[in-house]
Design an enzyme around this catalytic site. Structure first.
Site, PDB file in Angstrom:
ATOM      1  N   HIS A 136       9.687  42.786  66.973  1.00 11.69           N
ATOM      2  CA  HIS A 136      10.613  43.129  68.138  1.00 11.69           C
ATOM      3  C   HIS A 136      10.208  43.027  69.282  1.00 11.69           C
ATOM      4  O   HIS A 136      10.762  42.746  70.205  1.00 11.69           O
ATOM      5  CB  HIS A 136      11.085  44.448  67.711  1.00 11.69           C
ATOM      6  CG  HIS A 136      11.900  44.594  66.265  1.00 11.69           C
ATOM      7  ND1 HIS A 136      12.404  43.818  65.748  1.00 11.69           N
ATOM      8  CD2 HIS A 136      11.812  45.806  65.350  1.00 11.69           C
ATOM      9  CE1 HIS A 136      13.080  44.291  64.600  1.00 11.69           C
ATOM     10  NE2 HIS A 136      12.699  45.185  64.370  1.00 11.69           N
ATOM     11  N   LYS A 147       6.276  56.663  65.248  1.00 13.29           N
ATOM     12  CA  LYS A 147       7.174  57.426  64.677  1.00 13.29           C
ATOM     13  C   LYS A 147       6.959  58.667  64.985  1.00 13.29           C
ATOM     14  O   LYS A 147       5.834  59.294  65.224  1.00 13.29           O
ATOM     15  CB  LYS A 147       6.973  57.034  63.244  1.00 13.29           C
ATOM     16  CG  LYS A 147       7.380  55.640  62.747  1.00 13.29           C
ATOM     17  CD  LYS A 147       7.329  55.784  61.091  1.00 13.29           C
ATOM     18  CE  LYS A 147       7.787  54.545  60.478  1.00 13.29           C
ATOM     19  NZ  LYS A 147       9.207  54.052  60.889  1.00 13.29           N
TER      20      LYS A 147
HETATM   21  P1  NDP Z   1      12.962  48.242  50.503  1.00 13.43           P
HETATM   22  O1  NDP Z   1      11.692  49.064  50.069  1.00 13.43           O
HETATM   23  O2  NDP Z   1      14.152  49.301  50.474  1.00 13.43           O
HETATM   24  O3  NDP Z   1      13.174  47.293  49.313  1.00 13.43           O
HETATM   25  C1  NDP Z   1      14.264  46.260  49.713  1.00 13.43           C
HETATM   26  C2  NDP Z   1      14.608  45.543  48.204  1.00 13.43           C
HETATM   27  O4  NDP Z   1      13.321  44.949  47.874  1.00 13.43           O
HETATM   28  C3  NDP Z   1      15.013  46.526  47.106  1.00 13.43           C
HETATM   29  O5  NDP Z   1      16.292  46.247  46.526  1.00 13.43           O
HETATM   30  C4  NDP Z   1      13.837  46.633  46.229  1.00 13.43           C
HETATM   31  O6  NDP Z   1      14.201  46.692  45.032  1.00 13.43           O
HETATM   32  C5  NDP Z   1      13.376  45.471  46.348  1.00 13.43           C
HETATM   33  N1  NDP Z   1      12.159  45.225  45.905  1.00 13.43           N
HETATM   34  C6  NDP Z   1      10.987  45.943  46.258  1.00 13.43           C
HETATM   35  N2  NDP Z   1       9.716  45.541  45.920  1.00 13.43           N
HETATM   36  C7  NDP Z   1      10.066  44.663  44.824  1.00 13.43           C
HETATM   37  C8  NDP Z   1       9.531  43.881  43.758  1.00 13.43           C
HETATM   38  N3  NDP Z   1       8.025  44.211  43.525  1.00 13.43           N
HETATM   39  N4  NDP Z   1      10.192  43.023  42.719  1.00 13.43           N
HETATM   40  C9  NDP Z   1      11.702  42.919  43.286  1.00 13.43           C
HETATM   41  N5  NDP Z   1      12.236  43.429  44.197  1.00 13.43           N
HETATM   42  C10 NDP Z   1      11.626  44.378  44.858  1.00 13.43           C
HETATM   43  O7  NDP Z   1      12.773  47.844  51.789  1.00 13.43           O
HETATM   44  P2  NDP Z   1      13.723  47.629  53.241  1.00 13.43           P
HETATM   45  O8  NDP Z   1      14.937  47.234  52.583  1.00 13.43           O
HETATM   46  O9  NDP Z   1      13.510  48.898  54.001  1.00 13.43           O
HETATM   47  O10 NDP Z   1      12.988  46.254  53.916  1.00 13.43           O
HETATM   48  C11 NDP Z   1      13.394  45.019  53.481  1.00 13.43           C
HETATM   49  C12 NDP Z   1      13.060  44.213  54.633  1.00 13.43           C
HETATM   50  O11 NDP Z   1      13.681  44.373  55.682  1.00 13.43           O
HETATM   51  C13 NDP Z   1      11.599  44.351  55.353  1.00 13.43           C
HETATM   52  O12 NDP Z   1      11.020  42.926  55.487  1.00 13.43           O
HETATM   53  C14 NDP Z   1      11.981  45.382  56.500  1.00 13.43           C
HETATM   54  O13 NDP Z   1      10.800  44.893  57.444  1.00 13.43           O
HETATM   55  C15 NDP Z   1      13.042  44.705  56.866  1.00 13.43           C
HETATM   56  N6  NDP Z   1      13.836  45.609  57.905  1.00 13.43           N
HETATM   57  C16 NDP Z   1      14.280  46.903  57.478  1.00 13.43           C
HETATM   58  C17 NDP Z   1      14.937  47.792  58.149  1.00 13.43           C
HETATM   59  C18 NDP Z   1      15.188  49.043  57.751  1.00 13.43           C
HETATM   60  O14 NDP Z   1      15.454  49.888  58.400  1.00 13.43           O
HETATM   61  N7  NDP Z   1      14.938  49.552  56.298  1.00 13.43           N
HETATM   62  C19 NDP Z   1      15.125  47.507  59.544  1.00 13.43           C
HETATM   63  C20 NDP Z   1      14.738  46.165  59.845  1.00 13.43           C
HETATM   64  C21 NDP Z   1      14.139  45.210  59.087  1.00 13.43           C
HETATM   65  P3  NDP Z   1      13.953  48.318  44.171  1.00 13.43           P
HETATM   66  O15 NDP Z   1      15.282  49.259  44.905  1.00 13.43           O
HETATM   67  O16 NDP Z   1      14.223  48.161  42.656  1.00 13.43           O
HETATM   68  O17 NDP Z   1      12.651  48.601  44.554  1.00 13.43           O
END
Ligand code: NDP
Length: 460
Positions: free
Chosen positions: A230, A336
């Site tokens: 960003h 943060k």
């Molecule tokens: P989460 O930790 O909430 O995970 C996202 C998804 O990935 C979930 O569906 C999770 O499933 C799945 N997941 C995690 N580990 C595994 C695994 N080992 N195998 C299969 N599925 C897996 O992350 P975020 O949503 O916060 O972030 C996702 C991306 O988005 C990152 O790259 C982050 O930088 C980016 N991002 C996030 C923001 C935010 O505010 N959240 C803002 C801007 C960008 P499960 O629920 O089953 O663990």
């Protein structure tokens, strides 16, 4: 426009907080064809109804302003399929059952990108499809180079057009406005150089702590989470030469020029010009003026491995070797659990050289990027012997009205094949290149991990 969005990681925070709300806003604005479909996929064992119920709750929480009818409309177009994203058979069966071409959105932790893209390659990406990957694009320079190579193999002749490296900051109207501000105002461009500008601060201060995101954040830290992407994108928009012609390709070329012009930090500079810290227990401020909220120390937050030494605060000072910018400092500061929320660029002009004006503070242009600040130019009156001093003047404008949330613009670009809001492959690598000496110095333990109380202004 691609009419099928495959959302990998649909149960995650990003999907619930930003992507589903943006899709609902797009539905409300009638920006999709009627037969648009979202295929939500994750490893949780859910059926359509169960996922739609969870999605409805998340929309209620994160998209309360979107009319209920549009939210319900969107949910009717959402299907869910439990998927093992690292298993080619599971992904193949998912792809086989959906309308093609498809926009595959990796809303997943970056550590999974390479494995999932390899799986997509094995499963076969349908012709005309696109892949969108969230930031941070990989975890360091080497993994970004390898992932770019892999993506090129998966999309074949479609090339960069089929790859979308998301940085939603580019979708914010204020970020888009940075360029417009410079292009449309004759007043600024002649001053936009090191002769007149002493320092530019790029700030991203958050008044929230971890908020349950240890699974992702503890492996990332502030530098990788926001600064490498960003904040360097903001630097590109602020510092680039104005693109002419004003087209997508030239715009990205000028942005890459900026990243390549960043002077590489030596090992000593990576120590003297950077800081990292993490928060200790404290009380977060309540913007509404209430008593605030107590938070534990970062190291004690659920899911955090304190031994990783992940930073929740980072500061880096860079310089650019270019005709325009040699001699200006660029200060990046992000953290943060700070005492306020501020996403802002502060352009600090050099003090006036007239002897009578020596006590006048320098002028500042403050540009708010994502609220709450607006655009404000602070002009200060000089103090002199015979002339009356002028009261400081602030010329301020409200931020531009947003027609869609930033992720609405991002998703439209992903689906319609635009590229202005996507980070090009060489751009992502150039951004990692900038931060590589910092990551190396931090990994080698050369920069101490400082502490600051949650709710404070950061480390002293
Ligand atoms: P989460 O930790 O909430 O995970 C996202 C998804 O990935 C979930 O569906 C999770 O499933 C799945 N997941 C995690 N580990 C595994 C695994 N080992 N195998 C299969 N599925 C897996 O992350 P975020 O949503 O916060 O972030 C996702 C991306 O988005 C990152 O790259 C982050 O930088 C980016 N991002 C996030 C923001 C935010 O505010 N959240 C803002 C801007 C960008 P499960 O629920 O089953 O663990």
């Amino acid at each position: 426009m691609i009419k099928t969005l495959l959302l990998l990681g649909a149960t995650g925070d990003l999907a619930g907080r930003y992507l589903l709300p943006a899709l609902a806003a797009l539905r409300a604005a009638d920006r999709f064809p009627d037969d648009f479909q979202v295929i939500a996929a994750a490893r949780e064992d859910l059926d359509d109804r169960a996922f739609q119920r969870t999605a409805a709750e998340r929309l209620e929480r994160h998209a309360p302003d979107v009319p209920a009818a549009a939210r319900a409309d969107l949910l009717r177009s959402v299907r869910y399929q439990r998927t093992e994203m690292t298993d080619p058979a599971s992904l193949s069966s998912l792809l086989a059952g959906i309308r093609q071409p498809v926009a595959v959105y990796l809303a997943l932790p970056p550590g999974l990108y390479t494995t999932v893209v390899i799986t997509l390659k094995a499963a076969g990406l349908p012709a005309g499809s696109r892949i969108a990957l969230e930031k941070p694009f990989s975890e360091d320079l080497d993994s970004a180079v390898a992932l770019n190579r892999l993506l090129a193999q998966v999309v074949g002749t479609a090339g960069e057009q089929a790859v979308f490296r998301v940085d939603h900051v580019l979708g914010l109207p204020t970020a888009q406005n940075l360029l417009a501000l410079r292009l449309a105002n004759r007043v600024l461009e002649p001053l936009w150089n090191s002769r007149h500008i002493e320092q530019i601060d790029i700030l991203r201060e958050e008044d929230l702590g971890l908020e349950g995101r240890a699974g992702y954040f503890d492996r990332s830290g502030t530098l990788r989470d926001v600064m490498q992407n960003h904040m360097l994108q903001v630097l590109s928009l602020i510092a680039m030469d104005l693109p002419a012609p004003l087209d997508e390709h030239t715009l990205r070329d000028r942005k890459v020029d900026v990243l390549r012009s960043v002077r590489r930090l030596s090992r000593d500079e990576a120590v003297s010009r950077t800081r990292r810290a993490r928060y200790t227990a404290g009380r977060l401020t309540d913007p509404a003026g209430g008593a605030g909220r107590a938070v534990p120390a970062y190291r004690d937050e659920e899911g955090v491995d304190a031994a990783r030494g992940t930073e929740t605060f980072a500061e880096v000072v860079l310089e650019l070797d270019s005709e325009r910018w040699s001699g200006t400092r660029f200060l990046f500061r992000a953290g943060k659990a700070l005492h306020r929320r501020r996403k802002q660029v502060t352009v600090r002009f050099r003090p006036v050289e007239h002897p009578s004006a020596h006590r006048a503070p320098a002028n500042e242009l403050r540009i708010g990027l994502d609220g709450p600040e607006d655009i404000a130019l602070h002009l200060t009156g000089g103090v002199s012997l015979n002339l009356p001093s002028l009261a400081p003047v602030t010329l301020a404008a409200p931020p531009p009205a947003a027609d869609l949330p930033a992720y609405g613009h991002v998703l439209l670009d992903v689906l319609s094949g635009g590229s202005t809001l996507s980070v090009r492959g060489d751009e992502a690598e150039a951004a990692w290149h900038v931060m590589t000496p910092v990551l190396a110095a931090w990994k080698a333990g050369l920069v101490p991990l400082e502490e600051y109380a949650a709710g404070s202004a950061g480390p002293l």
